[in-house]
Design a protein around this motif. Structure first.
Motif, mmCIF file in Angstrom:
data_model
loop_
_atom_site.group_PDB
_atom_site.id
_atom_site.type_symbol
_atom_site.label_atom_id
_atom_site.label_comp_id
_atom_site.label_asym_id
_atom_site.label_seq_id
_atom_site.Cartn_x
_atom_site.Cartn_y
_atom_site.Cartn_z
ATOM 1 N N VAL A 7 -4.140 29.131 25.324
ATOM 2 C CA VAL A 7 -2.745 28.798 25.057
ATOM 3 C C VAL A 7 -1.915 30.033 25.337
ATOM 4 C CG1 VAL A 7 -1.060 28.098 23.314
ATOM 5 C CG2 VAL A 7 -3.365 27.147 23.255
ATOM 6 N N PHE A 8 -0.821 29.852 26.076
ATOM 7 C CA PHE A 8 0.088 30.967 26.310
ATOM 8 C C PHE A 8 1.516 30.456 26.394
ATOM 9 C CE2 PHE A 8 -1.296 29.467 30.408
ATOM 10 C CZ PHE A 8 -0.178 29.519 31.214
ATOM 11 N N PRO A 9 2.475 31.296 25.934
ATOM 12 C CA PRO A 9 3.868 30.868 25.975
ATOM 13 C C PRO A 9 4.430 31.004 27.380
ATOM 14 C CG PRO A 9 3.732 33.062 25.054
ATOM 15 C CD PRO A 9 2.317 32.597 25.308
ATOM 16 N N PHE A 10 5.276 30.074 27.757
ATOM 17 C CA PHE A 10 5.955 30.123 29.047
ATOM 18 C C PHE A 10 7.352 29.556 28.821
ATOM 19 C CE2 PHE A 10 7.063 28.455 33.261
ATOM 20 C CZ PHE A 10 6.877 29.600 34.027
ATOM 21 N N GLY A 11 8.326 30.447 28.716
ATOM 22 C CA GLY A 11 9.675 30.004 28.389
ATOM 23 C C GLY A 11 9.696 29.397 27.001
ATOM 24 N N ASN A 12 10.194 28.172 26.898
ATOM 25 C CA ASN A 12 10.256 27.475 25.613
ATOM 26 C C ASN A 12 9.066 26.568 25.381
ATOM 27 O OD1 ASN A 12 12.726 28.514 24.643
ATOM 28 N ND2 ASN A 12 13.801 27.216 26.099
ATOM 29 N N LYS A 13 8.078 26.645 26.223
ATOM 30 C CA LYS A 13 6.924 25.756 26.132
ATOM 31 C C LYS A 13 5.652 26.547 25.827
ATOM 32 C CE LYS A 13 8.830 22.387 29.326
ATOM 33 N NZ LYS A 13 9.199 21.381 28.386
ATOM 34 N N MET A 14 4.678 25.837 25.299
ATOM 35 C CA MET A 14 3.342 26.375 25.149
ATOM 36 C C MET A 14 2.494 25.715 26.230
ATOM 37 S SD MET A 14 3.117 28.556 22.746
ATOM 38 C CE MET A 14 4.540 29.134 21.858
ATOM 39 N N CYS A 15 1.901 26.535 27.057
ATOM 40 C CA CYS A 15 1.001 26.026 28.090
ATOM 41 C C CYS A 15 -0.400 25.993 27.481
ATOM 42 C CB CYS A 15 1.041 26.924 29.317
ATOM 43 S SG CYS A 15 2.649 26.931 30.113
ATOM 44 N N VAL A 16 -0.964 24.819 27.470
ATOM 45 C CA VAL A 16 -2.240 24.607 26.787
ATOM 46 C C VAL A 16 -3.254 24.097 27.787
ATOM 47 C CG1 VAL A 16 -3.411 23.403 24.902
ATOM 48 C CG2 VAL A 16 -0.977 23.969 24.700
ATOM 49 N N ARG A 17 -4.396 24.747 27.810
ATOM 50 C CA ARG A 17 -5.545 24.257 28.567
ATOM 51 C C ARG A 17 -6.625 23.912 27.565
ATOM 52 N NH1 ARG A 17 -6.014 28.786 33.334
ATOM 53 N NH2 ARG A 17 -4.097 28.183 34.378
ATOM 54 N N GLY A 18 -7.338 22.844 27.836
ATOM 55 C CA GLY A 18 -8.401 22.459 26.925
ATOM 56 C C GLY A 18 -9.183 21.289 27.455
ATOM 57 N N TYR A 19 -9.883 20.650 26.556
ATOM 58 C CA TYR A 19 -10.723 19.508 26.897
ATOM 59 C C TYR A 19 -10.477 18.395 25.893
ATOM 60 C CZ TYR A 19 -13.158 22.610 30.046
ATOM 61 O OH TYR A 19 -13.452 23.480 31.063
ATOM 62 N N GLU A 20 -10.359 17.186 26.417
ATOM 63 C CA GLU A 20 -10.199 16.013 25.573
ATOM 64 C C GLU A 20 -11.173 14.954 26.052
ATOM 65 O OE1 GLU A 20 -6.661 13.318 23.667
ATOM 66 O OE2 GLU A 20 -6.212 14.490 25.450
ATOM 67 N N ASN A 21 -12.066 14.547 25.159
ATOM 68 C CA ASN A 21 -13.108 13.571 25.488
ATOM 69 C C ASN A 21 -13.897 13.976 26.739
ATOM 70 O OD1 ASN A 21 -12.353 11.942 23.294
ATOM 71 N ND2 ASN A 21 -10.729 11.026 24.509
ATOM 72 N N GLY A 22 -14.207 15.261 26.843
ATOM 73 C CA GLY A 22 -15.032 15.759 27.940
ATOM 74 C C GLY A 22 -14.296 16.034 29.235
ATOM 75 N N LYS A 23 -12.995 15.795 29.277
ATOM 76 C CA LYS A 23 -12.226 16.008 30.509
ATOM 77 C C LYS A 23 -11.220 17.142 30.306
ATOM 78 C CE LYS A 23 -12.455 11.422 32.389
ATOM 79 N NZ LYS A 23 -13.357 10.633 32.129
ATOM 80 N N PRO A 24 -11.113 18.038 31.284
ATOM 81 C CA PRO A 24 -10.158 19.146 31.140
ATOM 82 C C PRO A 24 -8.716 18.642 31.229
ATOM 83 C CG PRO A 24 -11.193 19.210 33.302
ATOM 84 C CD PRO A 24 -11.864 18.114 32.542
ATOM 85 N N PHE A 25 -7.824 19.330 30.521
ATOM 86 C CA PHE A 25 -6.398 19.016 30.614
ATOM 87 C C PHE A 25 -5.587 20.297 30.648
ATOM 88 C CE2 PHE A 25 -6.919 19.180 25.958
ATOM 89 C CZ PHE A 25 -5.849 19.985 25.596
ATOM 90 N N GLN A 26 -4.383 20.185 31.194
ATOM 91 C CA GLN A 26 -3.368 21.230 31.170
ATOM 92 C C GLN A 26 -2.067 20.565 30.777
ATOM 93 O OE1 GLN A 26 -3.023 23.995 34.466
ATOM 94 N NE2 GLN A 26 -4.938 23.228 35.297
ATOM 95 N N ARG A 27 -1.389 21.141 29.787
ATOM 96 C CA ARG A 27 -0.136 20.551 29.318
ATOM 97 C C ARG A 27 0.884 21.650 29.050
ATOM 98 N NH1 ARG A 27 -3.518 17.052 25.127
ATOM 99 N NH2 ARG A 27 -4.218 15.446 26.567
ATOM 100 N N LYS A 28 2.142 21.320 29.268
ATOM 101 C CA LYS A 28 3.262 22.168 28.853
ATOM 102 C C LYS A 28 3.959 21.423 27.729
ATOM 103 C CE LYS A 28 4.054 24.458 33.229
ATOM 104 N NZ LYS A 28 4.970 24.632 34.353
ATOM 105 N N ILE A 29 3.974 22.037 26.552
ATOM 106 C CA ILE A 29 4.448 21.353 25.359
ATOM 107 C C ILE A 29 5.646 22.106 24.791
ATOM 108 C CG2 ILE A 29 3.803 20.643 23.022
ATOM 109 C CD1 ILE A 29 0.877 20.536 24.122
#
Length: 121
Positions: A7-29
């Motif tokens: 997880v790292f901050p980028f502007g006003n968002k948190m950029c999150v990398r992880g795994y959900e149900n065995g599949k990788p994801f990338q999200r800007k939250i």
């Protein structure tokens, strides 16, 4: 099962990398941090470690929260409490229970650079 790997901050968002149900994801939250200031009344849900009554505030986005802290850091009698490490705050707000990382899904690399130099780098 869901877990984060970075997880790292980028502007006003948190950029999150992880795994959900065995599949990788990338999200800007979008993330709106929480801070605490001295309460107007003594009967509040929150208090400092010294017993001072405080109330929860959300100044806005990460940028707006940083500006809020900066604008009030030298104001006498206006104390701001809370975690200003917004990545840690995001993690504790988002993952409230124990995180179960699946090491089989995480790629771990080691780079060992051994080199010599005569003139520096």
């Amino acid at each position: 099962m869901i877990f984060y790997s970075h997880v790292f901050p980028f502007g006003n968002k948190m950029c999150v990398r992880g795994y959900e149900n065995g599949k990788p994801f990338q999200r800007k939250i979008d993330f709106y941090p929480t801070l605490y200031v001295n309460a107007k009344t003594p009967n509040t849900e929150w208090s400092t470690l010294t017993g001072q009554a405080v109330e929860e505030i959300k100044p806005g986005t990460v940028k707006e929260t940083r500006e809020f802290v900066k604008n009030y850091e030298d104001v006498s009698g206006f104390d701001i409490y809370g975690n200003t490490n917004y990545v840690c705050q995001y993690l504790s707000d988002t993952y409230e229970s124990d995180i179960r990382w699946d090491m089989e899904q995480i790629k771990v690399f080691t780079i060992d650079i051994e080199t010599s130099t005569e003139s520096g780098f």
